[in-house]
Design an enzyme around this catalytic site. Sequence first.
Site, PDB file in Angstrom:
ATOM      1  N   LYS A 113       0.829  -1.236   0.000  1.00  0.00           N
ATOM      2  CA  LYS A 113       0.000   0.000   0.000  1.00  0.00           C
ATOM      3  C   LYS A 113       0.847   1.262   0.000  1.00  0.00           C
ATOM      4  O   LYS A 113       0.518   2.239  -0.663  1.00  0.00           O
ATOM      5  CB  LYS A 113      -0.957  -0.023   1.188  1.00  0.00           C
ATOM      6  CG  LYS A 113      -0.312   0.131   2.540  1.00  0.00           C
ATOM      7  CD  LYS A 113      -0.936  -0.746   3.568  1.00  0.00           C
ATOM      8  CE  LYS A 113      -0.186  -2.054   3.578  1.00  0.00           C
ATOM      9  NZ  LYS A 113      -0.404  -2.957   4.605  1.00  0.00           N
ATOM     10  N   ILE A 144     -10.706  -8.619   1.906  1.00  0.00           N
ATOM     11  CA  ILE A 144     -12.007  -8.101   1.456  1.00  0.00           C
ATOM     12  C   ILE A 144     -11.932  -7.680  -0.015  1.00  0.00           C
ATOM     13  O   ILE A 144     -11.118  -6.831  -0.374  1.00  0.00           O
ATOM     14  CB  ILE A 144     -12.459  -6.881   2.300  1.00  0.00           C
ATOM     15  CG1 ILE A 144     -12.405  -7.216   3.787  1.00  0.00           C
ATOM     16  CG2 ILE A 144     -13.845  -6.430   1.891  1.00  0.00           C
ATOM     17  CD1 ILE A 144     -12.650  -6.016   4.700  1.00  0.00           C
ATOM     18  N   GLU A 198       2.165  -4.113  16.322  1.00  0.00           N
ATOM     19  CA  GLU A 198       3.576  -4.362  16.004  1.00  0.00           C
ATOM     20  C   GLU A 198       4.455  -3.806  17.126  1.00  0.00           C
ATOM     21  O   GLU A 198       4.030  -2.909  17.867  1.00  0.00           O
ATOM     22  CB  GLU A 198       3.954  -3.598  14.722  1.00  0.00           C
ATOM     23  CG  GLU A 198       3.100  -3.914  13.533  1.00  0.00           C
ATOM     24  CD  GLU A 198       3.647  -5.053  12.709  1.00  0.00           C
ATOM     25  OE1 GLU A 198       4.780  -5.465  12.948  1.00  0.00           O
ATOM     26  OE2 GLU A 198       2.907  -5.536  11.837  1.00  0.00           O
ATOM     27  N   ASP A 209      -0.680   3.927   7.791  1.00  0.00           N
ATOM     28  CA  ASP A 209      -1.191   2.759   7.060  1.00  0.00           C
ATOM     29  C   ASP A 209      -2.578   3.076   6.480  1.00  0.00           C
ATOM     30  O   ASP A 209      -2.840   2.850   5.293  1.00  0.00           O
ATOM     31  CB  ASP A 209      -1.252   1.570   8.031  1.00  0.00           C
ATOM     32  CG  ASP A 209      -1.882   0.338   7.414  1.00  0.00           C
ATOM     33  OD1 ASP A 209      -1.183  -0.392   6.702  1.00  0.00           O
ATOM     34  OD2 ASP A 209      -3.092   0.115   7.645  1.00  0.00           O
ATOM     35  N   LYS A 213      -3.928   3.577   2.434  1.00  0.00           N
ATOM     36  CA  LYS A 213      -5.098   2.857   1.914  1.00  0.00           C
ATOM     37  C   LYS A 213      -6.154   3.850   1.412  1.00  0.00           C
ATOM     38  O   LYS A 213      -6.791   3.629   0.376  1.00  0.00           O
ATOM     39  CB  LYS A 213      -5.668   1.956   3.005  1.00  0.00           C
ATOM     40  CG  LYS A 213      -4.736   0.794   3.345  1.00  0.00           C
ATOM     41  CD  LYS A 213      -5.136   0.094   4.626  1.00  0.00           C
ATOM     42  CE  LYS A 213      -4.239  -1.101   4.917  1.00  0.00           C
ATOM     43  NZ  LYS A 213      -4.439  -1.651   6.269  1.00  0.00           N
ATOM     44  N   GLY A 315      -3.464 -10.356   8.144  1.00  0.00           N
ATOM     45  CA  GLY A 315      -3.193 -11.765   8.471  1.00  0.00           C
ATOM     46  C   GLY A 315      -2.713 -12.514   7.239  1.00  0.00           C
ATOM     47  O   GLY A 315      -3.019 -12.131   6.096  1.00  0.00           O
TER      48      GLY A 315
HETATM   49  N1  HSE Z   1      -1.210  -3.150   9.933  1.00  0.00           N
HETATM   50  C1  HSE Z   1      -2.441  -3.258   9.227  1.00  0.00           C
HETATM   51  C2  HSE Z   1      -3.601  -3.299  10.194  1.00  0.00           C
HETATM   52  C3  HSE Z   1      -2.535  -4.483   8.363  1.00  0.00           C
HETATM   53  O1  HSE Z   1      -3.414  -3.220  11.412  1.00  0.00           O
HETATM   54  O2  HSE Z   1      -4.725  -3.369   9.722  1.00  0.00           O
HETATM   55  C4  HSE Z   1      -1.783  -4.351   7.093  1.00  0.00           C
HETATM   56  O3  HSE Z   1      -2.289  -3.336   6.301  1.00  0.00           O
END
Ligand code: HSE
Length: 440
Positions: A113, A144, A198, A209, A213, A315
Amino acid sequence: MLAKESAGGKPTPIRVALLGCGTVGTEVVRLLTDQAGDLAARIGAPIELAGIAVRRPNKHREVPEHLLTTDASALVKSDDVDVVVEVIGGIDPTRGLLLEALHNGKSVVTANKALLAEHGSDLFEAADGSGADLYFEAAVAGAIPLLRPLRESLAGDRITRVMGIVNGTTNFILSAMDATGAGYAETLEEASRLGYAEADPTADVDGFDAASKAAILASLAFHTRVTAADVYREGIRQVSAADIAAAKGLGRTVKLLAICERVVSPSGQESVAVRVHPAMIPRTHPLASVNGAFNAVFVEADAAGEMMFYGQGAGGAPTASAVLGDLVAVARNKVASGRGPRESAYAALPAQPMGNTPTRYHISLDVADKAGVLSQVAAVFAEHDVSIAAVRQEGRTEDASLVIVTHAATDAALRSTVDKVGGLPVVRDVVSVMRVEGEE
Ligand code: HSE
């Protein structure tokens, strides 16, 4: 057109290079192996792994060792490779590897991404130059099916809004804060302990993140190049137990939302507003019941109306499912000597700055409980042309809690209002300020 046949009359295999073999890569190999027969039947040609590029070849993995190589560059250049599947992540060296693959006519399936949100247009140009495919369903919301519906199924409609929960880590933390009433720091600690966050949670909790997206979703929805830099971003570090409690008191819950909107000015000029921030939504809103590490995205289009996409956003196996779906699509295109959809950025709508974007605020104040306080506070809202939708006051002994929810106003006007209200001598504390979504 039928698949090319090898000398023995069998269809020529599609040769795949896999870049990266972590949680997702291992699942990709497992699915390719376990479902080889079905995949070949669906595609019209078998898929074969030509090599797997990894940084540490000696690490134990459940994949055929003879396929491992540390030379990703040689693998993507190999004449023996038709398709490159990338699950390494990051910008470098991935960007160079994928450009090299695309320039050489090899189709690319990627889950990256950050790379797409920053350099998507370079990748699409390289794909166009050689007639290769670029597919990236796994880059947003894991398993999805969301990008293909935007790119293909809804290509005949006019999308007006995409709003959703696209980060499982922050959703897990906010869901837990809502359930327990605990603060952000201790909930993050618990999420890390349970493996939901993480070791370095920055990309998730600071909204990077989700912003990548959102850029990808907005690009597809509005046929416009939107990069991560165009996305207004606030993470969840500042969300307090008081915010969550204030939301609960109003029948709402707090979610980190990615919101991509087509904004039409009174003169008819269209622009695109893309933002990621925590927001209160009604507990009755479908996104409110998306808990834990799940993702869900609402799409609104003129003809189709409202749609919701829900499922596992991260996942190994769920992400590998999306990668495999893309791989089948790319392989089918190859067998049919065709191509999938190219970049569609013809609309080139301008990005709307956050300050001009219409939003609504919830503001919770501790104020002195005496005559004239409400009118002083209300006067500041009026000065900034911000209309109040609801006010609730609860008296205590000498002070009171004042909760105000506004109608839509520009984000800049709402921020100035909060700054000025916070400076009024009758306001003892600004307890909670949060945007409100999903109603009106
Ligand atoms: N780190 C992202 C999340 C997953 O917590 O949804 C990978 O995009």
